[in-house]
Design a protein around this motif. Structure first.
Motif, PDB file in Angstrom:
ATOM      1  N   LEU A   1       2.300  -7.337  -3.039  1.00  0.00           N
ATOM      2  CA  LEU A   1       2.447  -7.926  -1.699  1.00  0.00           C
ATOM      3  C   LEU A   1       1.269  -8.857  -1.404  1.00  0.00           C
ATOM      4  CD1 LEU A   1       3.613  -8.207   1.193  1.00  0.00           C
ATOM      5  CD2 LEU A   1       2.363  -6.127   1.795  1.00  0.00           C
ATOM      6  N   LYS A   2       0.076  -8.396  -1.765  1.00  0.00           N
ATOM      7  CA  LYS A   2      -1.136  -9.119  -1.392  1.00  0.00           C
ATOM      8  C   LYS A   2      -1.382 -10.376  -2.214  1.00  0.00           C
ATOM      9  CE  LYS A   2      -5.495  -7.186   0.036  1.00  0.00           C
ATOM     10  NZ  LYS A   2      -6.369  -5.995   0.044  1.00  0.00           N
ATOM     11  N   TYR A   3      -1.168 -10.302  -3.493  1.00  0.00           N
ATOM     12  CA  TYR A   3      -1.576 -11.414  -4.351  1.00  0.00           C
ATOM     13  C   TYR A   3      -0.431 -12.162  -5.012  1.00  0.00           C
ATOM     14  CZ  TYR A   3      -6.026  -9.129  -3.623  1.00  0.00           C
ATOM     15  OH  TYR A   3      -7.122  -8.563  -3.035  1.00  0.00           O
ATOM     16  N   LYS A   4       0.801 -11.635  -4.909  1.00  0.00           N
ATOM     17  CA  LYS A   4       1.913 -12.326  -5.577  1.00  0.00           C
ATOM     18  C   LYS A   4       3.027 -12.700  -4.606  1.00  0.00           C
ATOM     19  CE  LYS A   4       1.036 -10.399 -10.128  1.00  0.00           C
ATOM     20  NZ  LYS A   4       1.482  -9.449 -11.155  1.00  0.00           N
ATOM     21  N   SER A   5       2.738 -12.622  -3.310  1.00  0.00           N
ATOM     22  CA  SER A   5       3.743 -12.947  -2.282  1.00  0.00           C
ATOM     23  C   SER A   5       5.061 -12.217  -2.531  1.00  0.00           C
ATOM     24  CB  SER A   5       4.013 -14.455  -2.236  1.00  0.00           C
ATOM     25  OG  SER A   5       2.813 -15.155  -2.145  1.00  0.00           O
ATOM     26  N   ASP A   6       4.974 -10.978  -3.022  1.00  0.00           N
ATOM     27  CA  ASP A   6       6.193 -10.219  -3.319  1.00  0.00           C
ATOM     28  C   ASP A   6       6.592  -9.417  -2.072  1.00  0.00           C
ATOM     29  OD1 ASP A   6       8.166  -8.503  -4.108  1.00  0.00           O
ATOM     30  OD2 ASP A   6       7.093  -7.701  -5.837  1.00  0.00           O
ATOM     31  N   PHE A   7       7.491 -10.002  -1.272  1.00  0.00           N
ATOM     32  CA  PHE A   7       7.853  -9.370  -0.004  1.00  0.00           C
ATOM     33  C   PHE A   7       8.861  -8.239  -0.165  1.00  0.00           C
ATOM     34  CE2 PHE A   7       6.366 -13.698   1.090  1.00  0.00           C
ATOM     35  CZ  PHE A   7       5.198 -13.310   1.724  1.00  0.00           C
ATOM     36  N   VAL A   8       9.483  -8.134  -1.363  1.00  0.00           N
ATOM     37  CA  VAL A   8      10.322  -6.958  -1.643  1.00  0.00           C
ATOM     38  C   VAL A   8       9.405  -5.735  -1.673  1.00  0.00           C
ATOM     39  CG1 VAL A   8      11.796  -5.815  -3.350  1.00  0.00           C
ATOM     40  CG2 VAL A   8      12.084  -8.248  -2.900  1.00  0.00           C
ATOM     41  N   SER A   9       8.251  -5.877  -2.339  1.00  0.00           N
ATOM     42  CA  SER A   9       7.267  -4.788  -2.348  1.00  0.00           C
ATOM     43  C   SER A   9       6.823  -4.468  -0.924  1.00  0.00           C
ATOM     44  CB  SER A   9       6.055  -5.161  -3.202  1.00  0.00           C
ATOM     45  OG  SER A   9       6.430  -5.222  -4.552  1.00  0.00           O
ATOM     46  N   GLY A  10       6.673  -5.506  -0.115  1.00  0.00           N
ATOM     47  CA  GLY A  10       6.281  -5.305   1.281  1.00  0.00           C
ATOM     48  C   GLY A  10       7.311  -4.478   2.040  1.00  0.00           C
ATOM     49  N   GLU A  11       8.579  -4.733   1.785  1.00  0.00           N
ATOM     50  CA  GLU A  11       9.630  -3.968   2.474  1.00  0.00           C
ATOM     51  C   GLU A  11       9.611  -2.502   2.025  1.00  0.00           C
ATOM     52  OE1 GLU A  11      13.123  -5.114   3.887  1.00  0.00           O
ATOM     53  OE2 GLU A  11      12.189  -6.941   4.661  1.00  0.00           O
ATOM     54  N   ILE A  12       9.370  -2.289   0.735  1.00  0.00           N
ATOM     55  CA  ILE A  12       9.333  -0.909   0.238  1.00  0.00           C
ATOM     56  C   ILE A  12       8.165  -0.162   0.883  1.00  0.00           C
ATOM     57  CG2 ILE A  12       8.985   0.535  -1.818  1.00  0.00           C
ATOM     58  CD1 ILE A  12      10.465  -1.739  -3.389  1.00  0.00           C
ATOM     59  N   LEU A  13       7.010  -0.830   0.941  1.00  0.00           N
ATOM     60  CA  LEU A  13       5.834  -0.219   1.585  1.00  0.00           C
ATOM     61  C   LEU A  13       6.142   0.095   3.048  1.00  0.00           C
ATOM     62  CD1 LEU A  13       3.093  -2.576   0.109  1.00  0.00           C
ATOM     63  CD2 LEU A  13       3.301  -0.126  -0.361  1.00  0.00           C
ATOM     64  N   SER A  14       6.764  -0.854   3.729  1.00  0.00           N
ATOM     65  CA  SER A  14       7.089  -0.651   5.144  1.00  0.00           C
ATOM     66  C   SER A  14       7.993   0.561   5.331  1.00  0.00           C
ATOM     67  CB  SER A  14       7.807  -1.875   5.716  1.00  0.00           C
ATOM     68  OG  SER A  14       7.092  -3.027   5.422  1.00  0.00           O
ATOM     69  N   ASN A  15       8.940   0.732   4.410  1.00  0.00           N
ATOM     70  CA  ASN A  15       9.844   1.877   4.540  1.00  0.00           C
ATOM     71  C   ASN A  15       9.110   3.212   4.427  1.00  0.00           C
ATOM     72  OD1 ASN A  15      12.043   0.263   5.006  1.00  0.00           O
ATOM     73  ND2 ASN A  15      12.662   0.198   2.846  1.00  0.00           N
ATOM     74  N   TYR A  16       8.115   3.258   3.543  1.00  0.00           N
ATOM     75  CA  TYR A  16       7.305   4.485   3.459  1.00  0.00           C
ATOM     76  C   TYR A  16       6.546   4.716   4.770  1.00  0.00           C
ATOM     77  CZ  TYR A  16       8.098   5.474  -1.497  1.00  0.00           C
ATOM     78  OH  TYR A  16       8.674   5.813  -2.691  1.00  0.00           O
ATOM     79  N   MET A  17       6.082   3.625   5.362  1.00  0.00           N
ATOM     80  CA  MET A  17       5.320   3.744   6.624  1.00  0.00           C
ATOM     81  C   MET A  17       6.236   4.146   7.785  1.00  0.00           C
ATOM     82  SD  MET A  17       2.959   0.403   5.959  1.00  0.00           S
ATOM     83  CE  MET A  17       1.632   0.580   7.157  1.00  0.00           C
TER      84      MET A  17
END
Ligand SMILES: [Zn+2]
Length: 225
Positions: A82-98
């Motif tokens: 999410l932080k260094y590769k602009s991978d927003f799919v990873s961002g969505e997965i992280l958000s779901n855990y949160m």
């Protein structure tokens, strides 16, 4: 006019943080087949969840914080993507855990906010990963997201500093903005990773000074380094 521009900017930001899932059903980490494109069983088994809440204490001020999982294995990989590769799919997965954490722990709030980046850092990365997480969570749980803090330029990056240096470096880095929207509100402060907690602590302290009634901190990951 200014308001309208801000509204467009918000829409653009929302677009940046949200994801159009591809048709292909594959795990975003290891690319094996995975139904509906979420983490496969092997990759999700490499996430060690955090339970309960923690206390962040400094100079006799306490803040409660929650983290979805430990900063290791798949969790670390999702954050780096999410932080260094602009991978927003990873961002969505992280958000779901949160989101699961907010629901399980029943963390109440009126608004969500996030740890800011300096203008310079934001220009370099193009987006604030913590804001992306906050926007995903807010959208899903229907909680307003408000930008409440700004980061003052010229603090050094926290990477490479030891514990004590991190506290000193970040001490006066944050200032409250949109103060009129904070008064007496319950807030969840979102960040990607908590390490020493210095950043989250000084953000929370500023919010408290700004008139917030209650603050809980929520991060995707907790690092013990
Ligand atoms: Zn996988």
């Amino acid at each position: 006019m200014g308001k309208r521009i801000n509204k467009y900017l918000d829409l653009i930001k929302e677009g940046i943080c949200s994801v159009v899932y591809s048709e292909e059903a594959e795990c975003p980490i290891c690319k094996v087949y995975s139904q509906d494109g979420t983490l496969c069983e092997k990759c999700s088994s490499r996430i060690k969840l955090c339970y309960n809440s923690y206390i962040l204490n400094h100079n006799n001020i306490d803040f409660k914080y929650y983290s979805a999982a430990y900063y290791a294995g798949t969790m670390k990989e999702l954050i780096l993507r999410l932080k260094y590769k602009s991978d927003f799919v990873s961002g969505e997965i992280l958000s779901n855990y949160m989101i699961s954490k907010i629901i399980e722990e029943n963390i109440c709030c009126d608004i969500l906010t996030y740890v800011p980046m300096s203008r310079k850092a934001l220009r370099k990365r193009g987006y604030n990963q913590s804001e992306c997480l906050a926007r995903n969570i807010g959208k899903e749980l229907n909680i307003p997201i408000i930008r409440t803090l700004k980061k003052i330029e010229n603090t050094q990056d926290q990477i490479g500093l030891n514990g004590e240096e991190r506290w000193q470096n970040i001490k006066d880095s944050f200032k409250v903005i949109n103060k009129q929207k904070l008064n007496n509100k319950k807030i969840i402060l979102i960040d990607d990773v908590i390490t020493t907690g210095a950043t989250a602590f000084y953000c929370a302290r500023e919010l408290l000074k700004g008139g917030v009634r209650e603050i809980n901190i929520l991060t995707a990951a907790k690092s013990n380094v």
